[in-house]
Design a protein around this motif. Structure first.
Motif, PDB file in Angstrom:
ATOM      1  N   CYS A   1     134.941 125.482  19.636  1.00  0.00           N
ATOM      2  CA  CYS A   1     135.400 125.556  21.014  1.00  0.00           C
ATOM      3  C   CYS A   1     135.147 126.967  21.544  1.00  0.00           C
ATOM      4  O   CYS A   1     135.544 127.955  20.909  1.00  0.00           O
ATOM      5  CB  CYS A   1     136.876 125.199  21.103  1.00  0.00           C
ATOM      6  SG  CYS A   1     137.347 125.041  22.817  1.00  0.00           S
ATOM      7  N   VAL A   2     134.419 127.059  22.646  1.00  0.00           N
ATOM      8  CA  VAL A   2     134.108 128.346  23.270  1.00  0.00           C
ATOM      9  C   VAL A   2     134.705 128.328  24.673  1.00  0.00           C
ATOM     10  O   VAL A   2     134.441 127.408  25.448  1.00  0.00           O
ATOM     11  CB  VAL A   2     132.572 128.546  23.361  1.00  0.00           C
ATOM     12  CG1 VAL A   2     132.240 129.858  24.062  1.00  0.00           C
ATOM     13  CG2 VAL A   2     131.945 128.518  21.976  1.00  0.00           C
ATOM     14  N   ASP A   3     135.514 129.329  24.973  1.00  0.00           N
ATOM     15  CA  ASP A   3     136.187 129.375  26.279  1.00  0.00           C
ATOM     16  C   ASP A   3     135.883 130.733  26.920  1.00  0.00           C
ATOM     17  O   ASP A   3     136.332 131.772  26.435  1.00  0.00           O
ATOM     18  CB  ASP A   3     137.706 129.205  26.042  1.00  0.00           C
ATOM     19  CG  ASP A   3     138.462 129.147  27.348  1.00  0.00           C
ATOM     20  OD1 ASP A   3     137.849 129.349  28.411  1.00  0.00           O
ATOM     21  OD2 ASP A   3     139.687 128.898  27.302  1.00  0.00           O
ATOM     22  N   ALA A   4     135.080 130.725  27.977  1.00  0.00           N
ATOM     23  CA  ALA A   4     134.627 131.985  28.586  1.00  0.00           C
ATOM     24  C   ALA A   4     135.186 132.126  30.001  1.00  0.00           C
ATOM     25  O   ALA A   4     135.092 131.196  30.812  1.00  0.00           O
ATOM     26  CB  ALA A   4     133.101 132.009  28.623  1.00  0.00           C
ATOM     27  N   THR A   5     135.775 133.293  30.270  1.00  0.00           N
ATOM     28  CA  THR A   5     136.366 133.562  31.587  1.00  0.00           C
ATOM     29  C   THR A   5     135.782 134.859  32.138  1.00  0.00           C
ATOM     30  O   THR A   5     135.757 135.869  31.421  1.00  0.00           O
ATOM     31  CB  THR A   5     137.894 133.766  31.446  1.00  0.00           C
ATOM     32  OG1 THR A   5     138.399 132.707  30.650  1.00  0.00           O
ATOM     33  CG2 THR A   5     138.582 133.752  32.797  1.00  0.00           C
ATOM     34  N   PHE A   6     135.340 134.825  33.387  1.00  0.00           N
ATOM     35  CA  PHE A   6     134.767 136.025  34.010  1.00  0.00           C
ATOM     36  C   PHE A   6     135.751 136.579  35.035  1.00  0.00           C
ATOM     37  O   PHE A   6     136.156 135.885  35.965  1.00  0.00           O
ATOM     38  CB  PHE A   6     133.437 135.682  34.692  1.00  0.00           C
ATOM     39  CG  PHE A   6     132.714 136.875  35.224  1.00  0.00           C
ATOM     40  CD1 PHE A   6     132.177 137.828  34.356  1.00  0.00           C
ATOM     41  CD2 PHE A   6     132.564 137.069  36.580  1.00  0.00           C
ATOM     42  CE1 PHE A   6     131.497 138.933  34.839  1.00  0.00           C
ATOM     43  CE2 PHE A   6     131.889 138.172  37.077  1.00  0.00           C
ATOM     44  CZ  PHE A   6     131.351 139.107  36.193  1.00  0.00           C
ATOM     45  N   SER A   7     136.151 137.819  34.817  1.00  0.00           N
ATOM     46  CA  SER A   7     137.078 138.448  35.760  1.00  0.00           C
ATOM     47  C   SER A   7     136.897 139.959  35.669  1.00  0.00           C
ATOM     48  O   SER A   7     136.643 140.503  34.590  1.00  0.00           O
ATOM     49  CB  SER A   7     138.485 138.000  35.368  1.00  0.00           C
ATOM     50  OG  SER A   7     139.445 138.924  35.663  1.00  0.00           O
ATOM     51  N   ASN A   8     137.032 140.665  36.807  1.00  0.00           N
ATOM     52  CA  ASN A   8     136.847 142.123  36.853  1.00  0.00           C
ATOM     53  C   ASN A   8     135.546 142.571  36.203  1.00  0.00           C
ATOM     54  O   ASN A   8     135.517 143.542  35.439  1.00  0.00           O
ATOM     55  CB  ASN A   8     138.016 142.846  36.177  1.00  0.00           C
ATOM     56  CG  ASN A   8     139.281 142.672  36.954  1.00  0.00           C
ATOM     57  OD1 ASN A   8     139.244 142.576  38.173  1.00  0.00           O
ATOM     58  ND2 ASN A   8     140.398 142.583  36.254  1.00  0.00           N
ATOM     59  N   LYS A   9     134.470 141.836  36.435  1.00  0.00           N
ATOM     60  CA  LYS A   9     133.121 142.163  35.944  1.00  0.00           C
ATOM     61  C   LYS A   9     133.000 142.115  34.422  1.00  0.00           C
ATOM     62  O   LYS A   9     132.126 142.749  33.835  1.00  0.00           O
ATOM     63  CB  LYS A   9     132.666 143.525  36.477  1.00  0.00           C
ATOM     64  CG  LYS A   9     132.624 143.520  37.999  1.00  0.00           C
ATOM     65  CD  LYS A   9     131.995 144.749  38.543  1.00  0.00           C
ATOM     66  CE  LYS A   9     131.920 144.619  40.051  1.00  0.00           C
ATOM     67  NZ  LYS A   9     131.695 145.858  40.724  1.00  0.00           N
ATOM     68  N   GLU A  10     133.916 141.374  33.773  1.00  0.00           N
ATOM     69  CA  GLU A  10     133.829 141.204  32.313  1.00  0.00           C
ATOM     70  C   GLU A  10     133.911 139.717  31.972  1.00  0.00           C
ATOM     71  O   GLU A  10     134.758 139.002  32.527  1.00  0.00           O
ATOM     72  CB  GLU A  10     134.995 141.914  31.613  1.00  0.00           C
ATOM     73  CG  GLU A  10     134.929 143.417  31.742  1.00  0.00           C
ATOM     74  CD  GLU A  10     136.039 144.125  30.967  1.00  0.00           C
ATOM     75  OE1 GLU A  10     136.192 145.335  31.175  1.00  0.00           O
ATOM     76  OE2 GLU A  10     136.748 143.479  30.159  1.00  0.00           O
ATOM     77  N   LEU A  11     133.028 139.295  31.057  1.00  0.00           N
ATOM     78  CA  LEU A  11     133.102 137.919  30.550  1.00  0.00           C
ATOM     79  C   LEU A  11     133.805 137.970  29.204  1.00  0.00           C
ATOM     80  O   LEU A  11     133.303 138.575  28.253  1.00  0.00           O
ATOM     81  CB  LEU A  11     131.706 137.322  30.379  1.00  0.00           C
ATOM     82  CG  LEU A  11     131.701 135.851  29.950  1.00  0.00           C
ATOM     83  CD1 LEU A  11     132.013 134.938  31.148  1.00  0.00           C
ATOM     84  CD2 LEU A  11     130.365 135.455  29.342  1.00  0.00           C
ATOM     85  N   PHE A  12     134.984 137.356  29.150  1.00  0.00           N
ATOM     86  CA  PHE A  12     135.764 137.344  27.906  1.00  0.00           C
ATOM     87  C   PHE A  12     135.552 135.965  27.277  1.00  0.00           C
ATOM     88  O   PHE A  12     135.924 134.945  27.846  1.00  0.00           O
ATOM     89  CB  PHE A  12     137.243 137.575  28.234  1.00  0.00           C
ATOM     90  CG  PHE A  12     138.106 137.666  27.018  1.00  0.00           C
ATOM     91  CD1 PHE A  12     138.271 138.874  26.356  1.00  0.00           C
ATOM     92  CD2 PHE A  12     138.755 136.538  26.521  1.00  0.00           C
ATOM     93  CE1 PHE A  12     139.065 138.960  25.221  1.00  0.00           C
ATOM     94  CE2 PHE A  12     139.538 136.618  25.386  1.00  0.00           C
ATOM     95  CZ  PHE A  12     139.702 137.819  24.736  1.00  0.00           C
TER      96      PHE A  12
END
Ligand SMILES: C[S@@+](CC[C@H](N)C(=O)[O-])C[C@H]1O[C@@H](n2cnc3c(N)ncnc32)[C@H](O)[C@@H]1O
Length: 229
Positions: free
Chosen positions: A157-168
């Motif tokens: 499972c891969v969960d990617a969130t983009f916020s404040n110019k960072e992809l976590f």
């Protein structure tokens, strides 16, 4: 805990970007041929597939990567690769350096200047650095989201969130061991770098850019070509 870069190496085949990466490699090969360079350092060489293309096309290349697992995979392809750090590479040792498929996005903004200066150190005056960076659309429209894969022995499972110019990106991998599953997890952060940053470097001059669409409906990457000043 596993090095997150080694965890990425473990899940790479489950994610399955092979066709898109091959398209990207063909773009790089065409560019490198047009630059008439022979010796190439591939920084963040990963599994070595691009190094193999280089070898088959008559280039002399070395790959370096911070993931031991990736370097093992590259060596198994019969190419030249090592976990050596960029700062350990020889001064003016290569006519060209490449960093392919988001490698620069792995570098935090406050380390990027040092990283690029280390690349310039490996090049003679006029030598080339060719790399790609994700566009904002590449992060927001393509990379963000959740992906799960199950091949019977591995569940990912891969969960990617983009916020404040960072992809976590949070990675959770379950691997079957007998009747049980072993769980491994890790996080990777990738950073958006605006093109404006690359236009004002002291050691490298941005000489051309090329938008690339691999996954979406609009350019998700930009290939950057620099020359050492
Ligand atoms: C998305 S993969 C791309 C790999 C390869 N270039 C390809 O085309 O398949 C990014 C790679 O960069 C490596 N990497 C990230 N930061 C690095 C650093 N500071 N020095 C060397 N390698 C790095 C990772 O281990 C990973 O193999």
């Amino acid at each position: 805990m596993i090095n997150p870069l080694d965890l990425y190496a473990k899940i790479e085949s489950l994610i399955g970007f092979d066709a898109q990466y091959e398209m990207l490699y063909q773009n790089y090969l065409a560019l490198l041929k047009s630059l008439h360079v022979k010796t190439i350092l591939d920084v963040g060489c990963g599994n070595g597939k691009f190094l193999k293309h280089l070898k088959e096309n008559g280039f002399e290349a070395l790959g370096i990567d911070r993931s031991t697992k990736m370097v093992e995979r590259a060596l198994a392809l019969g190419v030249n690769a090592s976990t050596k750090e960029l700062c350990e590479c020889e001064a003016e040792g290569f006519e060209c350096v490449v960093a392919i498929a988001d490698v620069l996005n792995y570098i935090p903004p406050h380390e990027l200047d040092d990283f690029l200066n280390a690349i310039a150190f490996c090049l003679p005056k006029g030598g080339y650095f060719v790399c790609d960076v994700n566009t904002l659309y590449g992060f927001e429209g393509v990379a963000e989201g959740v992906m799960c894969q199950d091949n019977g022995t591995q569940f990912l499972c891969v969960d990617a969130t983009f916020s404040n110019k960072e992809l976590f990106t949070k990675i959770v991998l379950f691997e079957k061991e007998g009747a049980l599953y072993r769980k491994e997890e890790g996080n990777i952060i990738q950073y958006f770098h605006p093109l404006s940053f690359f236009k004002k470097l002291t050691a490298l001059k941005l000489v051309s850019t090329k938008p690339i669409t691999l996954f979406g409906d609009a350019p998700d990457k930009t290939i950057l070509i620099f020359q050492k000043r």
